[in-house]
Design an enzyme around this catalytic site. Structure first.
Site, mmCIF file in Angstrom:
data_model
loop_
_atom_site.group_PDB
_atom_site.id
_atom_site.type_symbol
_atom_site.label_atom_id
_atom_site.label_comp_id
_atom_site.label_asym_id
_atom_site.label_seq_id
_atom_site.Cartn_x
_atom_site.Cartn_y
_atom_site.Cartn_z
ATOM 1 N N CYS A 104 -3.465 0.146 -5.840
ATOM 2 C CA CYS A 104 -4.729 0.093 -5.110
ATOM 3 C C CYS A 104 -5.856 -0.001 -6.133
ATOM 4 O O CYS A 104 -5.815 0.680 -7.169
ATOM 5 C CB CYS A 104 -4.885 1.352 -4.263
ATOM 6 S SG CYS A 104 -6.444 1.419 -3.349
ATOM 7 N N HIS A 146 -1.946 -1.106 4.464
ATOM 8 C CA HIS A 146 -2.639 -0.489 3.324
ATOM 9 C C HIS A 146 -4.158 -0.600 3.497
ATOM 10 O O HIS A 146 -4.884 0.392 3.357
ATOM 11 C CB HIS A 146 -2.182 -1.158 2.016
ATOM 12 C CG HIS A 146 -2.888 -0.665 0.797
ATOM 13 N ND1 HIS A 146 -2.249 0.020 -0.209
ATOM 14 C CD2 HIS A 146 -4.202 -0.747 0.423
ATOM 15 C CE1 HIS A 146 -3.142 0.344 -1.146
ATOM 16 N NE2 HIS A 146 -4.328 -0.117 -0.789
ATOM 17 N N GLU A 147 -4.630 -1.821 3.815
ATOM 18 C CA GLU A 147 -6.084 -2.029 3.916
ATOM 19 C C GLU A 147 -6.669 -1.269 5.102
ATOM 20 O O GLU A 147 -7.743 -0.667 4.989
ATOM 21 C CB GLU A 147 -6.414 -3.522 4.012
ATOM 22 C CG GLU A 147 -6.020 -4.351 2.798
ATOM 23 C CD GLU A 147 -6.439 -3.748 1.466
ATOM 24 O OE1 GLU A 147 -7.475 -3.060 1.397
ATOM 25 O OE2 GLU A 147 -5.711 -3.952 0.477
ATOM 26 N N HIS A 150 -7.449 2.363 4.654
ATOM 27 C CA HIS A 150 -8.724 2.665 3.988
ATOM 28 C C HIS A 150 -9.821 2.968 5.007
ATOM 29 O O HIS A 150 -10.764 3.702 4.710
ATOM 30 C CB HIS A 150 -9.165 1.486 3.113
ATOM 31 C CG HIS A 150 -8.515 1.439 1.761
ATOM 32 N ND1 HIS A 150 -8.685 2.421 0.819
ATOM 33 C CD2 HIS A 150 -7.706 0.512 1.188
ATOM 34 C CE1 HIS A 150 -8.007 2.104 -0.287
ATOM 35 N NE2 HIS A 150 -7.396 0.948 -0.081
HETATM 36 NI NI NI Z 1 -6.265 0.005 -1.588
#
Ligand code: NI
Length: 181
Positions: A104, A146-147, A150
């Site tokens: 990341c 993953h995104e 966030h």
């Molecule tokens: Ni990330």
């Protein structure tokens, strides 16, 4: 062209639940997308989320515009088309989970093995308010998870099931030429 500073783990903004975008096709939103794109390209990221540049809105971008440009950090990334995804909704298909390495931009120099759903449906909007709607699997599904994490203040180390699978990229992969992430 505006390459922004990517916030690193420890910044409170990365742990916040981001707010939905209320209005599409505004100069502010277009500027944000441009900043995200410039920053992601500069850092060779597979994707980036608005909170990573200090903007707590539900906006992520990922994938590559040129399929021929192989991302040195993620050789599979050429299978993911360049996508702007705003106010995303994720629905997992089946319960199959796959373990694979992730990094990341907010956790530079490190890698970890993260379990992710193999297959999912995602929906949302692009910056003009056009509907985005896709059924994906594998690396594409991993990047989306993953995104979108966030946007809920979740960083991948929080998802690692065995912390022995978390460490420095150049220790795990001494023969690979990683950049700072
Ligand atoms: Ni990330």
């Amino acid at each position: 062209m505006a390459i922004k500073t990517v916030l690193r783990m420890g910044e409170p903004c990365l742990l916040m639940k981001a707010a939905p975008v209320a209005q599409f096709d505004t100069p502010e939103l277009h500027q944000l997308i441009q900043d995200l794109e410039d920053t992601m390209q500069h850092m060779n990221g597979a994707g980036i989320a608005a909170p990573q540049i200090g903007v707590s809105l539900r906006v992520v971008i990922f994938g590559q515009k040129e399929p021929i440009a192989i991302n040195p950090r993620y050789p599979d990334a050429d299978t993911v088309p360049y996508t702007v995804l705003i106010n995303p909704e994720l629905r997992f298909i089946g319960d199959k989970v796959e373990n694979d390495w992730e990094g990341c931009l907010s956790v530079p120099g490190m890698r970890g093995i993260v379990p992710r759903h193999l297959k999912l449906h995602y929906a949302g909007y692009d910056q003009y308010g056009n509907k985005v709607d896709r059924l994906v699997s594998g690396f594409h599904a991993r990047v989306v998870q993953h995104e979108c994490d966030h946007l809920d203040g979740v960083l991948y180390p929080m998802r690692i099931s065995n912390l022995k699978d978390f460490g420095y990229s150049d220790v795990f992969f001494p023969n690979q030429d990683f950049q700072d992430d």
